[in-house]
Design a protein around this motif. Structure first.
Motif, PDB file in Angstrom:
ATOM      1  N   UNK A   1       0.723  -1.229   0.161  1.00 30.83           N
ATOM      2  CA  UNK A   1       0.017  -0.096  -0.013  1.00 30.83           C
ATOM      3  C   UNK A   1       0.915   1.354  -0.070  1.00 30.83           C
ATOM      4  N   UNK A   2       2.169   0.969  -0.538  1.00 26.72           N
ATOM      5  CA  UNK A   2       2.905   2.262  -0.602  1.00 26.72           C
ATOM      6  C   UNK A   2       2.342   3.441  -1.465  1.00 26.72           C
ATOM      7  N   UNK A   3       2.665   4.465  -1.244  1.00 27.44           N
ATOM      8  CA  UNK A   3       2.051   5.791  -2.126  1.00 27.44           C
ATOM      9  C   UNK A   3       3.244   6.282  -3.130  1.00 27.44           C
ATOM     10  N   UNK A   4       4.370   6.127  -2.813  1.00 25.89           N
ATOM     11  CA  UNK A   4       5.522   6.614  -3.758  1.00 25.89           C
ATOM     12  C   UNK A   4       6.534   5.519  -4.115  1.00 25.89           C
ATOM     13  N   UNK A   5       7.234   5.740  -5.225  1.00 27.12           N
ATOM     14  CA  UNK A   5       8.111   4.764  -5.610  1.00 27.12           C
ATOM     15  C   UNK A   5       9.164   4.667  -4.498  1.00 27.12           C
ATOM     16  N   UNK A   6       9.544   5.699  -3.880  1.00 26.54           N
ATOM     17  CA  UNK A   6      10.697   5.578  -2.991  1.00 26.54           C
ATOM     18  C   UNK A   6      10.152   4.441  -2.004  1.00 26.54           C
ATOM     19  N   UNK A   7       8.933   4.628  -1.487  1.00 19.91           N
ATOM     20  CA  UNK A   7       8.550   3.697  -0.501  1.00 19.91           C
ATOM     21  C   UNK A   7       8.637   2.203  -0.639  1.00 19.91           C
ATOM     22  N   UNK A   8       8.412   2.131  -2.089  1.00 12.85           N
ATOM     23  CA  UNK A   8       8.213   0.644  -2.594  1.00 12.85           C
ATOM     24  C   UNK A   8       9.796   0.047  -2.805  1.00 12.85           C
ATOM     25  N   UNK A   9      10.532   1.024  -3.270  1.00 14.67           N
ATOM     26  CA  UNK A   9      11.929   0.235  -3.756  1.00 14.67           C
ATOM     27  C   UNK A   9      13.195   0.794  -3.064  1.00 14.67           C
ATOM     28  N   UNK A  10      13.042   1.878  -2.121  1.00 12.50           N
ATOM     29  CA  UNK A  10      14.239   2.297  -1.314  1.00 12.50           C
ATOM     30  C   UNK A  10      14.233   1.489   0.014  1.00 12.50           C
ATOM     31  N   UNK A  11      15.174   0.414   0.263  1.00 13.37           N
ATOM     32  CA  UNK A  11      15.112   0.169   1.755  1.00 13.37           C
ATOM     33  C   UNK A  11      15.541   0.931   2.854  1.00 13.37           C
ATOM     34  N   UNK A  12      14.959   0.839   3.658  1.00 10.56           N
ATOM     35  CA  UNK A  12      14.954   1.689   4.877  1.00 10.56           C
ATOM     36  C   UNK A  12      14.651   3.072   4.633  1.00 10.56           C
ATOM     37  N   UNK A  13      13.445   3.335   3.530  1.00 13.26           N
ATOM     38  CA  UNK A  13      13.133   5.015   3.294  1.00 13.26           C
ATOM     39  C   UNK A  13      12.962   5.605   4.298  1.00 13.26           C
ATOM     40  N   UNK A  14      12.042   5.242   5.277  1.00 12.87           N
ATOM     41  CA  UNK A  14      11.592   6.356   6.129  1.00 12.87           C
ATOM     42  C   UNK A  14      12.546   6.432   7.039  1.00 12.87           C
ATOM     43  N   UNK A  15      13.506   5.295   7.524  1.00 12.69           N
ATOM     44  CA  UNK A  15      14.290   5.325   8.405  1.00 12.69           C
ATOM     45  C   UNK A  15      15.451   6.554   7.959  1.00 12.69           C
ATOM     46  N   UNK A  16      15.804   6.443   6.607  1.00 11.61           N
ATOM     47  CA  UNK A  16      16.780   7.503   6.106  1.00 11.61           C
ATOM     48  C   UNK A  16      16.085   8.816   6.159  1.00 11.61           C
ATOM     49  N   UNK A  17      14.900   8.763   5.590  1.00 10.01           N
ATOM     50  CA  UNK A  17      14.099  10.065   5.593  1.00 10.01           C
ATOM     51  C   UNK A  17      14.272  10.647   7.076  1.00 10.01           C
ATOM     52  N   UNK A  18      13.891  10.138   8.063  1.00  7.52           N
ATOM     53  CA  UNK A  18      13.906  10.655   9.287  1.00  7.52           C
ATOM     54  C   UNK A  18      15.174  10.951   9.778  1.00  7.52           C
ATOM     55  N   UNK A  19      16.108  10.469   9.459  1.00  7.54           N
ATOM     56  CA  UNK A  19      17.438  10.605   9.866  1.00  7.54           C
ATOM     57  C   UNK A  19      18.017  12.030   9.012  1.00  7.54           C
ATOM     58  N   UNK A  20      17.824  12.051   7.711  1.00  8.39           N
ATOM     59  CA  UNK A  20      18.132  12.995   6.838  1.00  8.39           C
ATOM     60  C   UNK A  20      17.323  14.591   7.421  1.00  8.39           C
TER      61      UNK A  20
END
Length: 85
Positions: free
Chosen positions: A37-56
């Motif tokens: 149910x991911x909304x964006x390409x990054x959510x589906x294909x980038x591992x640890x996307x939300x962890x990296x997003x929060x860190x950045x």
């Protein structure tokens, strides 16, 4: 609570290890989250996307706050010192 803080202050290596363990658990959990149910390409294909997003995002907030503080909002440390040397 004070005893817990004193305990952790006396053992910084144990605290550091505990933080790394929690970080590892969060990263492992993020691999098993349902991505159908991911909304964006990054959510589906980038591992640890939300962890990296929060860190950045946290790094950006800290950097901006540091720049803002140094750009004139901070005063010198002896601002309230009234001694006449």
């Amino acid at each position: 609570m004070i005893r817990l803080i004193d305990y952790l202050r006396a053992r910084p290596q144990a605290l550091k290890l505990g933080c790394y363990i929690v970080l590892g658990l969060v990263l492992c959990y993020s691999l098993y989250v349902d991505k159908s149910h991911a909304h964006t390409w990054a959510e589906k294909h980038v591992p640890f996307f939300w962890s990296l997003f929060g860190f950045c995002a946290a790094g950006a907030i800290i950097g901006i706050a540091h720049w803002y503080g140094r750009s004139g909002i901070m005063t010198r440390t002896d601002y309230y010192d009234t001694s006449d040397d």
